[in-house]
Design a protein around this motif. Sequence first.
Motif, mmCIF file in Angstrom:
data_model
loop_
_atom_site.group_PDB
_atom_site.id
_atom_site.type_symbol
_atom_site.label_atom_id
_atom_site.label_comp_id
_atom_site.label_asym_id
_atom_site.label_seq_id
_atom_site.Cartn_x
_atom_site.Cartn_y
_atom_site.Cartn_z
ATOM 1 N N PRO A 196 0.816 -1.234 0.000
ATOM 2 C CA PRO A 196 0.000 0.000 0.000
ATOM 3 C C PRO A 196 0.842 1.274 0.000
ATOM 4 C CG PRO A 196 -0.035 -1.032 2.172
ATOM 5 C CD PRO A 196 0.645 -1.989 1.252
ATOM 6 N N LEU A 197 2.042 1.225 0.600
ATOM 7 C CA LEU A 197 2.877 2.424 0.602
ATOM 8 C C LEU A 197 3.378 2.757 -0.802
ATOM 9 C CD1 LEU A 197 5.010 1.954 3.860
ATOM 10 C CD2 LEU A 197 3.097 3.526 3.487
ATOM 11 N N LEU A 601 -7.021 4.119 9.497
ATOM 12 C CA LEU A 601 -8.229 4.454 8.742
ATOM 13 C C LEU A 601 -8.425 5.966 8.659
ATOM 14 C CD1 LEU A 601 -10.842 1.808 9.965
ATOM 15 C CD2 LEU A 601 -9.886 2.040 7.673
ATOM 16 N N LEU A 602 -8.267 6.657 9.786
ATOM 17 C CA LEU A 602 -8.422 8.109 9.780
ATOM 18 C C LEU A 602 -7.406 8.769 8.854
ATOM 19 C CD1 LEU A 602 -9.114 9.076 13.520
ATOM 20 C CD2 LEU A 602 -10.725 9.010 11.607
ATOM 21 N N MET A 614 -8.314 2.418 -0.615
ATOM 22 C CA MET A 614 -7.087 1.613 -0.551
ATOM 23 C C MET A 614 -6.776 1.220 0.889
ATOM 24 S SD MET A 614 -4.516 0.214 -2.028
ATOM 25 C CE MET A 614 -2.939 -0.462 -1.524
ATOM 26 N N TRP A 615 -6.811 2.196 1.803
ATOM 27 C CA TRP A 615 -6.459 1.917 3.192
ATOM 28 C C TRP A 615 -7.609 1.255 3.946
ATOM 29 C CZ3 TRP A 615 -1.621 1.887 4.620
ATOM 30 C CH2 TRP A 615 -0.702 2.567 3.822
ATOM 31 N N THR A 616 -8.836 1.505 3.499
ATOM 32 C CA THR A 616 -9.962 0.761 4.079
ATOM 33 C C THR A 616 -9.827 -0.725 3.763
ATOM 34 O OG1 THR A 616 -11.406 2.685 3.848
ATOM 35 C CG2 THR A 616 -12.463 0.545 4.150
ATOM 36 N N GLY A 617 -9.481 -1.029 2.515
ATOM 37 C CA GLY A 617 -9.268 -2.427 2.144
ATOM 38 C C GLY A 617 -8.094 -3.049 2.882
ATOM 39 N N PHE A 618 -7.045 -2.240 3.107
ATOM 40 C CA PHE A 618 -5.882 -2.755 3.840
ATOM 41 C C PHE A 618 -6.268 -3.159 5.264
ATOM 42 C CE2 PHE A 618 -2.414 -1.716 6.819
ATOM 43 C CZ PHE A 618 -1.461 -2.626 6.400
ATOM 44 N N ILE A 619 -7.037 -2.309 5.963
ATOM 45 C CA ILE A 619 -7.429 -2.625 7.330
ATOM 46 C C ILE A 619 -8.375 -3.817 7.356
ATOM 47 C CG2 ILE A 619 -8.674 -1.760 9.347
ATOM 48 C CD1 ILE A 619 -5.832 -0.669 8.991
ATOM 49 N N ILE A 625 -7.835 -11.638 6.887
ATOM 50 C CA ILE A 625 -6.862 -12.645 6.445
ATOM 51 C C ILE A 625 -6.444 -13.589 7.571
ATOM 52 C CG2 ILE A 625 -4.481 -12.950 5.631
ATOM 53 C CD1 ILE A 625 -4.933 -10.688 3.699
ATOM 54 N N PRO A 626 -6.117 -13.074 8.786
ATOM 55 C CA PRO A 626 -5.789 -14.035 9.849
ATOM 56 C C PRO A 626 -6.912 -15.021 10.133
ATOM 57 C CG PRO A 626 -5.083 -11.838 10.468
ATOM 58 C CD PRO A 626 -5.884 -11.681 9.218
#
Length: 661
Positions: A196-197, A601-602, A614-619, A625-626
């Motif tokens: 994501p970065l 998220l913020l 993008m970051w919503t999907g990452f969180i 996933i775990p």
Amino acid sequence: MQLVQRLRDLDPKVGPILFWLDERLAAQGTTADEIVRAEYQQQAAMNVTIRNIITSMRLTTEIDWQAFFENVSLVDELLRNGSDFAEMDFATRDHYRHAIEDLSRGSTHTEIEVTERALHRAKRARTEPRNDEQSPEDRQSDPGYYLIARGRRAFEGELGFHVPWRRWLLRLYVRAAVPGYLGTIVVLTAIILALPLMHARETGLGAKYLALLAVLAAVPASDIAVALINRDVTDLLGPRTSARLELRDGVPEELRTIVAVPTLLTSKDGIKEHLEGLEVHYLANPAGDLRFALLSDWIDAPTESLQGDDELLAAAVAGMASLNKRHGPPPGGGDRFFLFHRKRVWNEREQKWMGWERKRGKLHELNQLLRGSTATTFIPVGGRPPEAIPGVRYVITLDADTRLPRDTAARLVGTMAHPLNRAKFSAEEGRVVDGYSIVQPRITPSLPTDREGSLFQQIFSGPRGIDPYASAVSDVYQDLFREGSYTGKGIYEIDSFEAALAGKAKENTLLSHDLFEGIFARVALATDIELFDEFPSHYEAAAARQHRWARGDWQLLPWIFGSGGLSKAGRSKVKISAIGRGKMLDNLRRTLSAPCMFLTLLAGWLMPQISPWMWTGFILATISIPALIPFLAGRNPRLIGIFKRSQIRGVLSDLLLGAYQ
């Protein structure tokens, strides 16, 4: 047969058919009557055969094949005659046998020869003079030390054992477990975080914003990395169970154990519940020399005594006397049930009168009392001074809401008492370096009743009740590093436990001592032994518990990067292992997980130029996933049932509780 019978029962007009059939049968040298007779004979013979098969199956199921095999096994006979093999439980005996089979297949020696060599080594260890700190009951005097424990590698060299290349690679990883495990987590976290970065950088985001996102998102990214690494490690190694004595007749006098329940005297109804719980513990574990005790304090107060203190203590004393009268003395004599109550002492830091060091203080002073000390804050109850029960070797400590299932106490004592698990304390290291001072069972949330359960409890309490998938569950610390983590409920050996914790922490510096104590006293995680604990029924109670745990974890910070503010003489006693510091850091990481998710998220929503999706999907990926790892891997159905009901709920619960804090 059916055709002939039906033709004869039909109209006489079918007579030509019967005549034709008789002619054809006569041409073959037989008759219809003979065919019918042969068919009846065959059916009767089949009935007899089936009856004999069913009878044989019944007899087969009635045979105790475990006992039969062990009675005819020459390996078992050698082990029984040369060691305490017969005193161990079946799982441990079977582990020994499989180790002998494996050593025999990988060498030129027969199973009998392997057994004799292991017994010879154990006998030599018993007779040789020892110059180190090990006792005559040292683990090296048990053949299992050379079959399944630390002595196996040298024993393999003596036998000329050929190690398969896959096992050799696995052993190489285990030998470098700390840098290998922690290093792979760091590398995988960096890879996950880089994706994501890199996307954010392509959108033109500045270096300062990228650095901020990297700091915030590193902890959620590590959740995925830890889950993936733990999944692979536990799948490769499998659950590591501890050797155990069976204790068929219960806890013997030489292994005398006390079940201690720290609690507070708050009301007469509460005292009644505590006494009933103590009685239930006894009824579930009645065999052997077990003692049961309440370790009680009054509630914190602005003065040394409050109105009603004496009435509460008198109610507890009367209830304990009633239990002793109703159930009688244990095999070793004396009382079975005890009440140890402490006076309030002034706490300068808290500015109140309270029990010294709360739960840890109760257990520490109980240990001192059991070893004959008179310098404790326990007060006389019922006109009798605090009684030092002689010969107590182990303490099983439970919370007031913990349930001790049937015969679990004997299994815990049997695990502690096995020669391979006996603690070896090193004065130079200031901690237990081999064996274990603590055995930590698996803690499972209990099933709430319709009257007691709440919707919050049903959603977030996770897997509970009977586990249908396996009795032993993998844990990366136990499987990879041979030591688990202490959670405050389990069994410990008094002498080695006290020696390992002596002078390690100042007063009023730690709220939660469990992990700290486990690092120095060394813990065996016995996931095939289970205790049941109540999950908080309301959100506020769960949030308060999480806050208390997080506060205790952050109080370990001085020990992670130092010696906890001890004096120069005290610092020499504090030598924390690398994996111990890793456990502390992992606890801190988990306390930051939910807040970092929220802040990531913020940041992803408010920063310019980057897509918030993008970051919503990452969180969402760090949460899901775990939980999906067992399903994606598809190789370990034993873990599916555990993750299926609880993992997503648990992560969401942590996120909510973190936001609440």
